[in-house]
Scaffold this active site. Sequence first.
Site: not given
Ligand code: DX5
Ligand code: ZN
Length: 226
Positions: A36, A176-177
């Site tokens: 990210d 993603d998420g």
């Molecule tokens: C959205 C977040 C991702 C990801 C992290 O881009 O920053 O890097 O959702 O994983 P979780 O949601 O499981 O913490």
């Molecule tokens: Zn991401």
Amino acid sequence: MNILKISPSIICADFLNLKKDLDILIAQKIDYIHIDIMDGHYVCNFAMGLDFCKALNSYADIPLDIHLMIENVDEFIPDFAQFKNCIISFHPEVCYHPMRTIQLIKSYSARAGIAINPVLQIESIKYLLPDIDIISIMTVHPGFASQKIIPGSLEKLREIVNYIHSRGYSMEIEVDGNVSWQNLLKMRDAGAQVFVAGTSSIFEKGGDLRKNIMRFRSILKGVEKD
Ligand code: DX5
Ligand code: ZN
């Protein structure tokens, strides 16, 4: 059946023991590393930068799945496109000419993706779909890890997957998420193929990263309960 891929979100790794986590990711032959990139403008947060990507790329021979949560995307494509086999996904609503941005990414032989903000409708980006290699559907608001899935996200994921399949596009479909132990199978069954794994699964607090990657894979294969 498409191959299901895991893309660990490196902002969720143990920053004080990053090499240890990276060695596990390498040993576990994960498919991508999700990075990210945040500029404090498109999202009110900062995360990794270009030098971090260079260090990562020099250490691990794993394609970088670069998620640009930034404005002025075109300006930074040449820098990020230097990484062999990388994916560069951006949020199309920040670009006046997202089609040109896709072409720019591809002109550097990187794979082009668009990241779909939870409030963005498929209708507004449908003309970009024929030209992208991957679509990353966000199920949390961009910018922060450890969030909970936005209600209705699975329905939206299904809707986009059906739209893509009905038109015969062959891009990869990433989610993603909050790809959590509980959401993982629902996301797979909704048509996701690439899973951004973060704090709600493989990088869960106090967890064993190696065992969690194996657990993640066996849940995806349907050989283990979530
Ligand atoms: C959205 C977040 C991702 C990801 C992290 O881009 O920053 O890097 O959702 O994983 P979780 O949601 O499981 O913490
Ligand atoms: Zn991401």
